[in-house]
Design a protein around this motif. Structure first.
Motif, PDB file in Angstrom:
ATOM      1  N   LEU A  90       0.836  -1.196   0.000  1.00 30.01           N
ATOM      2  CA  LEU A  90       0.000   0.000   0.000  1.00 30.01           C
ATOM      3  C   LEU A  90       0.871   1.245   0.000  1.00 30.01           C
ATOM      4  O   LEU A  90       1.792   1.361   0.817  1.00 30.01           O
ATOM      5  CB  LEU A  90      -0.913   0.009   1.232  1.00 30.01           C
ATOM      6  CG  LEU A  90      -1.915   1.157   1.345  1.00 30.01           C
ATOM      7  CD1 LEU A  90      -2.907   1.139   0.190  1.00 30.01           C
ATOM      8  CD2 LEU A  90      -2.655   1.080   2.683  1.00 30.01           C
ATOM      9  N   ILE A 124       0.870   5.766  -0.558  1.00 28.21           N
ATOM     10  CA  ILE A 124       0.074   6.995  -0.526  1.00 28.21           C
ATOM     11  C   ILE A 124       0.324   7.773  -1.817  1.00 28.21           C
ATOM     12  O   ILE A 124       1.463   8.081  -2.148  1.00 28.21           O
ATOM     13  CB  ILE A 124       0.440   7.868   0.677  1.00 28.21           C
ATOM     14  CG1 ILE A 124       0.127   7.132   1.988  1.00 28.21           C
ATOM     15  CG2 ILE A 124      -0.324   9.185   0.634  1.00 28.21           C
ATOM     16  CD1 ILE A 124       0.558   7.890   3.218  1.00 28.21           C
ATOM     17  N   LYS A 125      -0.750   8.073  -2.561  1.00 29.00           N
ATOM     18  CA  LYS A 125      -0.621   8.896  -3.761  1.00 29.00           C
ATOM     19  C   LYS A 125      -0.723  10.367  -3.392  1.00 29.00           C
ATOM     20  O   LYS A 125       0.066  11.192  -3.825  1.00 29.00           O
ATOM     21  CB  LYS A 125      -1.699   8.541  -4.782  1.00 29.00           C
ATOM     22  CG  LYS A 125      -1.551   7.151  -5.377  1.00 29.00           C
ATOM     23  CD  LYS A 125      -2.598   6.883  -6.438  1.00 29.00           C
ATOM     24  CE  LYS A 125      -2.390   7.754  -7.668  1.00 29.00           C
ATOM     25  NZ  LYS A 125      -3.353   7.403  -8.748  1.00 29.00           N
ATOM     26  N   TRP A 164      -6.061   9.834  -1.944  1.00 28.15           N
ATOM     27  CA  TRP A 164      -5.978   8.611  -2.748  1.00 28.15           C
ATOM     28  C   TRP A 164      -4.806   7.738  -2.308  1.00 28.15           C
ATOM     29  O   TRP A 164      -3.713   8.227  -2.030  1.00 28.15           O
ATOM     30  CB  TRP A 164      -5.820   8.938  -4.237  1.00 28.15           C
ATOM     31  CG  TRP A 164      -7.097   9.387  -4.879  1.00 28.15           C
ATOM     32  CD1 TRP A 164      -7.511  10.673  -5.077  1.00 28.15           C
ATOM     33  CD2 TRP A 164      -8.140   8.559  -5.392  1.00 28.15           C
ATOM     34  NE1 TRP A 164      -8.738  10.695  -5.682  1.00 28.15           N
ATOM     35  CE2 TRP A 164      -9.155   9.417  -5.896  1.00 28.15           C
ATOM     36  CE3 TRP A 164      -8.316   7.166  -5.491  1.00 28.15           C
ATOM     37  CZ2 TRP A 164     -10.329   8.924  -6.472  1.00 28.15           C
ATOM     38  CZ3 TRP A 164      -9.481   6.691  -6.065  1.00 28.15           C
ATOM     39  CH2 TRP A 164     -10.469   7.562  -6.545  1.00 28.15           C
ATOM     40  N   LEU A 165      -5.079   6.428  -2.257  1.00 23.63           N
ATOM     41  CA  LEU A 165      -4.059   5.427  -1.979  1.00 23.63           C
ATOM     42  C   LEU A 165      -3.910   4.526  -3.205  1.00 23.63           C
ATOM     43  O   LEU A 165      -4.791   4.476  -4.058  1.00 23.63           O
ATOM     44  CB  LEU A 165      -4.454   4.568  -0.775  1.00 23.63           C
ATOM     45  CG  LEU A 165      -4.762   5.292   0.528  1.00 23.63           C
ATOM     46  CD1 LEU A 165      -5.267   4.293   1.575  1.00 23.63           C
ATOM     47  CD2 LEU A 165      -3.536   6.021   1.046  1.00 23.63           C
ATOM     48  N   TYR A 166      -2.797   3.834  -3.273  1.00 22.98           N
ATOM     49  CA  TYR A 166      -2.548   2.898  -4.379  1.00 22.98           C
ATOM     50  C   TYR A 166      -2.023   1.601  -3.795  1.00 22.98           C
ATOM     51  O   TYR A 166      -1.109   1.610  -2.956  1.00 22.98           O
ATOM     52  CB  TYR A 166      -1.519   3.485  -5.342  1.00 22.98           C
ATOM     53  CG  TYR A 166      -1.003   2.502  -6.374  1.00 22.98           C
ATOM     54  CD1 TYR A 166      -1.768   2.159  -7.478  1.00 22.98           C
ATOM     55  CD2 TYR A 166       0.260   1.922  -6.225  1.00 22.98           C
ATOM     56  CE1 TYR A 166      -1.286   1.256  -8.419  1.00 22.98           C
ATOM     57  CE2 TYR A 166       0.744   1.029  -7.160  1.00 22.98           C
ATOM     58  CZ  TYR A 166      -0.037   0.703  -8.262  1.00 22.98           C
ATOM     59  OH  TYR A 166       0.434  -0.189  -9.185  1.00 22.98           O
ATOM     60  N   CYS A 167      -2.632   0.478  -4.197  1.00 23.69           N
ATOM     61  CA  CYS A 167      -2.132  -0.803  -3.719  1.00 23.69           C
ATOM     62  C   CYS A 167      -1.880  -1.732  -4.903  1.00 23.69           C
ATOM     63  O   CYS A 167      -2.517  -1.615  -5.955  1.00 23.69           O
ATOM     64  CB  CYS A 167      -3.093  -1.448  -2.715  1.00 23.69           C
ATOM     65  SG  CYS A 167      -4.621  -2.098  -3.414  1.00 23.69           S
ATOM     66  N   ASN A 176      -6.612   1.696  -7.196  1.00 25.20           N
ATOM     67  CA  ASN A 176      -6.600   3.008  -6.551  1.00 25.20           C
ATOM     68  C   ASN A 176      -7.743   3.084  -5.552  1.00 25.20           C
ATOM     69  O   ASN A 176      -8.877   2.689  -5.867  1.00 25.20           O
ATOM     70  CB  ASN A 176      -6.742   4.121  -7.594  1.00 25.20           C
ATOM     71  CG  ASN A 176      -5.514   4.244  -8.468  1.00 25.20           C
ATOM     72  OD1 ASN A 176      -4.405   4.381  -7.977  1.00 25.20           O
ATOM     73  ND2 ASN A 176      -5.698   4.194  -9.781  1.00 25.20           N
ATOM     74  N   LEU A 236      -1.657   8.147   7.052  1.00 26.87           N
ATOM     75  CA  LEU A 236      -2.302   8.991   6.066  1.00 26.87           C
ATOM     76  C   LEU A 236      -1.922  10.452   6.260  1.00 26.87           C
ATOM     77  O   LEU A 236      -1.502  10.866   7.339  1.00 26.87           O
ATOM     78  CB  LEU A 236      -3.824   8.836   6.149  1.00 26.87           C
ATOM     79  CG  LEU A 236      -4.356   7.419   5.919  1.00 26.87           C
ATOM     80  CD1 LEU A 236      -5.868   7.389   6.075  1.00 26.87           C
ATOM     81  CD2 LEU A 236      -3.950   6.907   4.551  1.00 26.87           C
TER      82      LEU A 236
END
Length: 240
Positions: A95, A97-98, A102-105, A154, A188
């Motif tokens: 995981l 942090i964008k 928004w997060l990206y995994c 996303n 976050l």
């Protein structure tokens, strides 16, 4: 393009690059001879480019650097260069942090695990479980259905959570779910206006400053669920 200072390369690396540039006796040359030969090649190429001509458009000269012009099939013969696999042979999920909302995994399932699941279950699927929480309170938890071909996702964050974590879950049936692997917990980004709605709604200058970068030139809020919820709550309070 492989950009490297010629003087910093080893003998083997210089020999490899010289062969790519058409020097057939590179293996019998000394390090100094290789460096001088490559410099001459690039200087000649630079002169050709300055003279112009359609045939030279695709030829790039980079001072003291090498521009590999092959098809990539021989790059792995360079010391320390290996092909990276499309997927790693392990079951894992990560995981990142964008930005603040928004997060990206991304994840992978090893062939060994896939074969084990196929032998154990008549059918199965995977899903992603998202957990958003404070230091000691779970604020939100939900599942994302994914297909077998998916390897990334996303994730929108629309809470004031401090931390997030995702897990890859095997689903054989509604009563048979198993968490295969979980990501590291990520911290976050703290958004000031999400935690100070009352202060912002009562201070026009502060409201303009915090939301100015989230609006377009027509003054409309950019698509963002968390921002829209804040603005909507402020509007409702003003109407009251």
């Amino acid at each position: 393009m492989v950009l490297i200072k010629i003087e910093s390369l080893s003998q083997k690396e210089l020999e490899h690059i010289a062969v790519q540039e058409g020097v057939h006796d590179a293996s019998s040359m000394s390090r100094d001879e290789l460096i001088e030969t490559l410099r001459e090649i690039y200087e000649d190429e630079s002169d050709d480019i300055q003279m112009g001509g359609e045939d030279n458009i695709q030829r790039k000269f980079v001072t003291w650097l090498t521009d590999y012009r092959g098809d990539g099939s021989e790059l792995t013969s360079l010391p320390g260069v290996v092909d990276l696999p499309d997927l790693y042979n392990e079951t894992s999920i990560h995981l990142l942090i964008k930005n603040a909302t928004w997060l990206y995994c991304y994840w992978s399932v090893s062939n060994f695990d896939k074969e084990k699941f196929e032998a154990e279950y008549t059918s199965f699927r995977f899903m992603i479980n998202v957990r958003l929480f404070d230091d000691d309170t779970l604020l939100d938890s939900y599942d994302i259905d994914i297909s077998e071909s998916d390897i990334e996702w996303n994730i929108n964050v629309n809470t004031c959570a401090l931390h997030a974590q995702v897990s890859l879950v095997l689903v054989a049936d509604e009563k048979n779910k198993m968490t295969l692997v979980s990501s590291e917990v990520v911290d976050l980004v703290s958004i000031y206006w999400l935690n100070h709605k009352e202060e912002i709604s009562g201070n026009e200058a502060l409201l303009r400053r915090e939301l100015s970068l989230l609006t377009n030139r027509d003054g409309l809020i950019l698509p963002c669920e968390s921002v829209e919820s804040i603005v909507q709550s402020i509007r409702e309070e003003e109407n009251l």
